[in-house]
Design an enzyme around this catalytic site. Structure first.
Site, PDB file in Angstrom:
ATOM      1  N   HIS A   1       0.803  -1.230   0.000  1.00 10.05           N
ATOM      2  CA  HIS A   1       0.000   0.000   0.000  1.00 10.05           C
ATOM      3  C   HIS A   1       0.835   1.279   0.000  1.00 10.05           C
ATOM      4  O   HIS A   1       0.307   2.372  -0.103  1.00 10.05           O
ATOM      5  CB  HIS A   1      -0.965   0.026   1.191  1.00 10.05           C
ATOM      6  CG  HIS A   1      -0.267   0.309   2.498  1.00 10.05           C
ATOM      7  ND1 HIS A   1       0.438  -0.648   3.170  1.00 10.05           N
ATOM      8  CD2 HIS A   1      -0.158   1.438   3.219  1.00 10.05           C
ATOM      9  CE1 HIS A   1       0.953  -0.125   4.266  1.00 10.05           C
ATOM     10  NE2 HIS A   1       0.619   1.145   4.319  1.00 10.05           N
TER      11      HIS A   1
HETATM   12  C1  UD1 Z   1      -2.041   5.430   6.123  1.00 10.59           C
HETATM   13  C2  UD1 Z   1      -0.728   5.819   6.773  1.00 10.59           C
HETATM   14  C3  UD1 Z   1       0.286   4.692   6.603  1.00 10.59           C
HETATM   15  C4  UD1 Z   1      -0.270   3.383   7.105  1.00 10.59           C
HETATM   16  C5  UD1 Z   1      -1.586   3.114   6.403  1.00 10.59           C
HETATM   17  C6  UD1 Z   1      -2.220   1.833   6.858  1.00 10.59           C
HETATM   18  C7  UD1 Z   1      -0.192   8.232   6.710  1.00 10.59           C
HETATM   19  C8  UD1 Z   1       0.713   9.228   6.109  1.00 10.59           C
HETATM   20  N1  UD1 Z   1      -0.139   7.011   6.157  1.00 10.59           N
HETATM   21  O1  UD1 Z   1      -1.805   5.314   4.729  1.00 10.59           O
HETATM   22  O2  UD1 Z   1       1.443   4.994   7.360  1.00 10.59           O
HETATM   23  O3  UD1 Z   1       0.648   2.342   6.856  1.00 10.59           O
HETATM   24  O4  UD1 Z   1      -2.482   4.204   6.679  1.00 10.59           O
HETATM   25  O5  UD1 Z   1      -3.363   1.560   6.124  1.00 10.59           O
HETATM   26  O6  UD1 Z   1      -0.906   8.536   7.636  1.00 10.59           O
HETATM   27  N2  UD1 Z   1      -9.239   5.004   1.985  1.00 10.59           N
HETATM   28  C9  UD1 Z   1     -10.463   4.386   1.941  1.00 10.59           C
HETATM   29  N3  UD1 Z   1     -11.047   4.050   3.120  1.00 10.59           N
HETATM   30  C10 UD1 Z   1     -10.468   4.289   4.320  1.00 10.59           C
HETATM   31  C11 UD1 Z   1      -9.221   4.935   4.335  1.00 10.59           C
HETATM   32  C12 UD1 Z   1      -8.610   5.281   3.169  1.00 10.59           C
HETATM   33  O7  UD1 Z   1     -11.037   4.139   0.900  1.00 10.59           O
HETATM   34  O8  UD1 Z   1     -11.067   3.931   5.348  1.00 10.59           O
HETATM   35  C13 UD1 Z   1      -8.570   5.342   0.710  1.00 10.59           C
HETATM   36  C14 UD1 Z   1      -8.806   6.742   0.248  1.00 10.59           C
HETATM   37  O9  UD1 Z   1      -8.920   6.714  -1.148  1.00 10.59           O
HETATM   38  C15 UD1 Z   1      -7.540   7.469   0.616  1.00 10.59           C
HETATM   39  C16 UD1 Z   1      -6.483   6.369   0.504  1.00 10.59           C
HETATM   40  O10 UD1 Z   1      -7.173   5.163   0.864  1.00 10.59           O
HETATM   41  O11 UD1 Z   1      -7.276   8.539  -0.205  1.00 10.59           O
HETATM   42  C17 UD1 Z   1      -5.309   6.556   1.390  1.00 10.59           C
HETATM   43  O12 UD1 Z   1      -5.717   6.723   2.768  1.00 10.59           O
HETATM   44  P1  UD1 Z   1      -4.799   7.580   3.767  1.00 10.59           P
HETATM   45  O13 UD1 Z   1      -5.286   7.484   5.164  1.00 10.59           O
HETATM   46  O14 UD1 Z   1      -4.593   8.927   3.223  1.00 10.59           O
HETATM   47  O15 UD1 Z   1      -3.397   6.856   3.670  1.00 10.59           O
HETATM   48  P2  UD1 Z   1      -3.010   5.297   3.692  1.00 10.59           P
HETATM   49  O16 UD1 Z   1      -2.421   4.963   2.380  1.00 10.59           O
HETATM   50  O17 UD1 Z   1      -4.115   4.447   4.209  1.00 10.59           O
END
Ligand code: UD1
Length: 366
Positions: A201
């Site tokens: 991821h």
């Molecule tokens: C975040 C953390 C990362 C961790 C990861 C675990 C930061 C900088 N990164 O990354 O360190 O390893 O979580 O999962 O904080 N999304 C959904 N549903 C959700 C959450 C996210 O669909 O419940 C999608 C959205 O499109 C979003 C993308 O995932 O834009 C990324 O989510 P985000 O929380 O920004 O970062 P992660 O890649 O999950």
């Protein structure tokens, strides 16, 4: 004494759960749990609260997704009034996600004491958003709870006073050891060992589409030798969809699954022949379980998983990934019997890290 915990994203939950439980055994401690809403899907959040036995959050800031600046700023704006109203004696933040830094920064400006759980980890790679979050959170925290000696050394090198550093062990391992017996009952009926388990991821792996495509090709090659199970993070699913690769149609190829609950994922990790990942926590979990782990990153903030554990960094080198997987498979189970894990013991990764944190907090009246 009032302790407020801030969690936001999936890897925070298994770290906070044991600390909440340990502090609950002290009648003098009042606790508040704030969920920033950084992760909001049921599969990324709610199911973890249920399985980890966490209380429902007292407050959910509902910030959702966005760019790093948007997400961090929105959490700060939403959390500041909560911190002002609650006036906690201590705020605990966990790990290295945007919620961690945002909450710590709010508290530092308000003069509220901050404790950072999982302090001192460093990859040395400032292109990772998590590394920025780690370095800055540690600089503004009052209590730094480290999982291993390298964490203490990193903090001392960055000029943090030794008196603020407490080596307590690994809270993620507290959750793993507490829930492993229950995970046994959660092994999927539709999976038969041997299999490889994959998670990817990190932006460096999944936002670079040509590289992601090549990685998928390598995983497809591997799937001609054993089943490749791939629970897909929402960010990764979006990218795979862009590549037209997200479907389970190919005769050979990884088997894509929805993000898995904690217990189901733990059960799969335990019996995997090999785990291929770019996660931080999974490097630690496989080390404890004694399951070989290939990390698709150039560096790790958890070097102890390489020096004392089962982790190998394969970097951005698909040939290295192929040959390391081949070697593991040549030693692994050839039949349908599960792998025999050889758990590794790392000092203080013993299931009691949260109890140590609670003791320190209560003793110091933090
Ligand atoms: C975040 C953390 C990362 C961790 C990861 C675990 C930061 C900088 N990164 O990354 O360190 O390893 O979580 O999962 O904080 N999304 C959904 N549903 C959700 C959450 C996210 O669909 O419940 C999608 C959205 O499109 C979003 C993308 O995932 O834009 C990324 O989510 P985000 O929380 O920004 O970062 P992660 O890649 O999950």
């Amino acid at each position: 004494m009032h302790t407020l915990h801030v969690v936001g994203a999936r890897p925070n939950f298994m770290k906070a759960a044991p600390v909440l439980r340990a502090l609950a055994s002290y009648p003098s401690v009042r606790q508040t749990l704030v969920h920033t809403g950084q992760h909001y899907d049921a599969a990324m959040s709610d199911v973890f609260f249920q399985q980890l036995g966490m209380p429902a959050p007292d407050c959910n800031l509902g910030v959702g997704s966005g760019t790093h600046a948007q997400q961090t700023a929105t959490i700060m704006q939403a959390f500041e009034p909560v911190a002002c109203e609650c006036r906690p004696d201590l705020v605990l933040v966990y790990g290295d996600v945007n919620s961690t830094l945002a909450a710590a920064l709010v508290c530092a400006k308000l003069g509220v004491r901050v404790g950072h759980v999982e302090a001192g980890l460093r990859s040395g790679d400032r292109s990772m958003p998590e590394e920025i979050n780690r370095v800055l959170t540690d600089q503004i925290s009052d209590l730094l709870f480290t999982p291993s000696e390298d964490g203490d050394e990193n903090l001392l090198r960055e000029g943090i006073a030794r008196s603020k550093i407490y080596r307590v062990g690994n809270v993620m391992i507290d959750s793993l050891l507490a829930l492993l017996p229950r995970a046994e009952d959660c092994f999927r009926a539709d999976v038969t060992p041997p299999y490889a388990l994959v998670t990817l991821h990190r932006p460096s792996n999944v936002d670079d589409l040509p590289w992601l495509r090549d990685l998928l090709t390598t995983l497809s090659e591997l799937s001609t030798q054993l089943t490749v199970l791939f629970p897909v993070h929402p960010r990764t699913r979006e990218r795979l969809q862009e590549l037209g690769l997200a479907r389970n149609e190919a005769e050979n190829g990884p088997r894509f699954l929805a993000p898995l609950p904690y217990l189901e994922f733990l059960a799969l990790q335990r019996r995997a022949t090999v785990v291929i990942t770019d996660s931080g926590g999974i490097q630690e979990e496989t080390t404890l379980l004694g399951v070989p782990c290939l990390t698709v990153r150039e560096n790790t903030e958890r070097p102890i998983t390489v020096t004392m554990g089962t982790n190998q960094l394969v970097g951005r080198d698909l040939e290295k990934l192929r040959s390391a997987a081949k070697e593991i498979l040549s030693k692994g189970p050839s039949s349908q019997t599960p792998a025999t894990p050889r758990p590794r013991r790392i000092p203080l990764w013993d299931g009691n890290a949260a109890a140590r944190i609670a003791q320190i907090i209560v003793r110091d009246g933090a």
